[in-house]
Design an enzyme around this catalytic site. Structure first.
Site, PDB file in Angstrom:
ATOM      1  N   ASP A 178       0.868  -1.176   0.000  1.00 54.94           N
ATOM      2  CA  ASP A 178       0.000   0.000   0.000  1.00 54.94           C
ATOM      3  C   ASP A 178       0.909   1.231   0.000  1.00 54.94           C
ATOM      4  O   ASP A 178       2.134   1.127  -0.195  1.00 54.94           O
ATOM      5  CB  ASP A 178      -1.011  -0.053   1.164  1.00 54.94           C
ATOM      6  CG  ASP A 178      -0.390   0.182   2.542  1.00 54.94           C
ATOM      7  OD1 ASP A 178       0.848   0.373   2.632  1.00 54.94           O
ATOM      8  OD2 ASP A 178      -1.142   0.174   3.531  1.00 54.94           O
TER       9      ASP A 178
ATOM     10  N   CYS B 198       3.128  -3.049   4.064  1.00 51.60           N
ATOM     11  CA  CYS B 198       2.293  -1.890   4.395  1.00 51.60           C
ATOM     12  C   CYS B 198       3.017  -1.136   5.514  1.00 51.60           C
ATOM     13  O   CYS B 198       4.220  -1.328   5.705  1.00 51.60           O
ATOM     14  CB  CYS B 198       0.869  -2.303   4.766  1.00 51.60           C
ATOM     15  SG  CYS B 198       0.679  -3.357   6.208  1.00 51.60           S
TER      16      CYS B 198
ATOM     17  N   THR C 143       2.695  -1.274   8.850  1.00 55.12           N
ATOM     18  CA  THR C 143       3.106  -2.172   9.937  1.00 55.12           C
ATOM     19  C   THR C 143       3.356  -3.602   9.472  1.00 55.12           C
ATOM     20  O   THR C 143       3.959  -4.386  10.208  1.00 55.12           O
ATOM     21  CB  THR C 143       1.991  -2.248  10.998  1.00 55.12           C
ATOM     22  OG1 THR C 143       0.796  -2.736  10.351  1.00 55.12           O
ATOM     23  CG2 THR C 143       1.722  -0.877  11.617  1.00 55.12           C
TER      24      THR C 143
ATOM     25  N   HIS D 279      10.165 -23.961   9.213  1.00 56.55           N
ATOM     26  CA  HIS D 279       9.164 -24.619  10.067  1.00 56.55           C
ATOM     27  C   HIS D 279       7.736 -24.499   9.537  1.00 56.55           C
ATOM     28  O   HIS D 279       6.934 -25.402   9.749  1.00 56.55           O
ATOM     29  CB  HIS D 279       9.192 -24.023  11.486  1.00 56.55           C
ATOM     30  CG  HIS D 279      10.454 -24.316  12.229  1.00 56.55           C
ATOM     31  ND1 HIS D 279      10.530 -24.255  13.608  1.00 56.55           N
ATOM     32  CD2 HIS D 279      11.695 -24.651  11.803  1.00 56.55           C
ATOM     33  CE1 HIS D 279      11.764 -24.556  13.993  1.00 56.55           C
ATOM     34  NE2 HIS D 279      12.498 -24.795  12.918  1.00 56.55           N
TER      35      HIS D 279
ATOM     36  N   HIS E 189       7.479 -30.807  10.851  1.00 53.44           N
ATOM     37  CA  HIS E 189       6.819 -29.536  10.517  1.00 53.44           C
ATOM     38  C   HIS E 189       5.728 -29.744   9.471  1.00 53.44           C
ATOM     39  O   HIS E 189       4.746 -29.003   9.440  1.00 53.44           O
ATOM     40  CB  HIS E 189       7.850 -28.515  10.039  1.00 53.44           C
ATOM     41  CG  HIS E 189       8.909 -28.250  11.062  1.00 53.44           C
ATOM     42  ND1 HIS E 189       8.623 -27.713  12.299  1.00 53.44           N
ATOM     43  CD2 HIS E 189      10.249 -28.479  11.049  1.00 53.44           C
ATOM     44  CE1 HIS E 189       9.739 -27.614  13.001  1.00 53.44           C
ATOM     45  NE2 HIS E 189      10.741 -28.079  12.267  1.00 53.44           N
TER      46      HIS E 189
END
Ligand code: RB5
Length: 149
Positions: A8, A66, A68, A99, A134
């Site tokens: 964004d 973005c 955050t 993992h 995993h």
């Protein structure tokens, strides 16, 4: 490997940095915006198309940026088959490939700078899934998706 990348308005600088990195690494990529200039856009409008390209097999991986990284990661993880990791350190970037076999990486440009983002993306792009125990664990996530979505 082919990668779809988008951001964004809050992630344009890191997106440019990662595109430069992929060019240096000779990784094929699709830049899916935003072409937002100084304007504001909505991160789900960029996360969903990238995630859909991953699950429909048009690309192998996705990278989303973005402010955050949180909005992008929440959105991407709503798409069935996506395992998106929000990573702001190289240890997590490596571990989440080994993992979790993550197929989308999210980062936040208001959290880290372009240099660290480059290192994180490079580790994430070059680390293989270790499978074994995993595989059983991510299989349980897939089973849950099948039953509940
Ligand atoms: C945009 O202002 C900001 O909310 C967005 O980039 C992201 O940080 C959301 O999670």
């Amino acid at each position: 490997m082919k990668v779809a990348i988008a951001s964004d308005h809050g992630g344009v600088q890191i997106r440019t940095e990662i595109i430069n990195l992929m060019q240096e690494m000779q990784i094929d990529y699709i830049d899916m915006g935003c072409d937002c200039g100084s304007g504001s856009v909505d991160y789900p409008d960029y996360a969903f198309p990238v995630a859909e390209k991953v699950v429909n097999g048009e690309v192998d991986r996705g990278i989303l940026i973005c402010g955050t990284g949180i909005g992008m990661s929440i959105s991407a993880n709503k798409v069935k088959g996506i395992r998106c990791a929000l990573a702001h350190d190289t240890f997590s970037a490596k571990a989440t490939r080994e993992h979790n076999d993550t197929n989308v990486l999210a980062m936040g440009e208001r959290v880290i700078g372009p240099g660290l983002a480059r290192d994180i993306a490079k580790v994430w792009l070059t680390t293989e899934f270790t499978a074994g125990r995993h595989q059983t664990r991510i299989g349980k996530i897939s089973d849950y998706e099948e039953k509940n979505l």
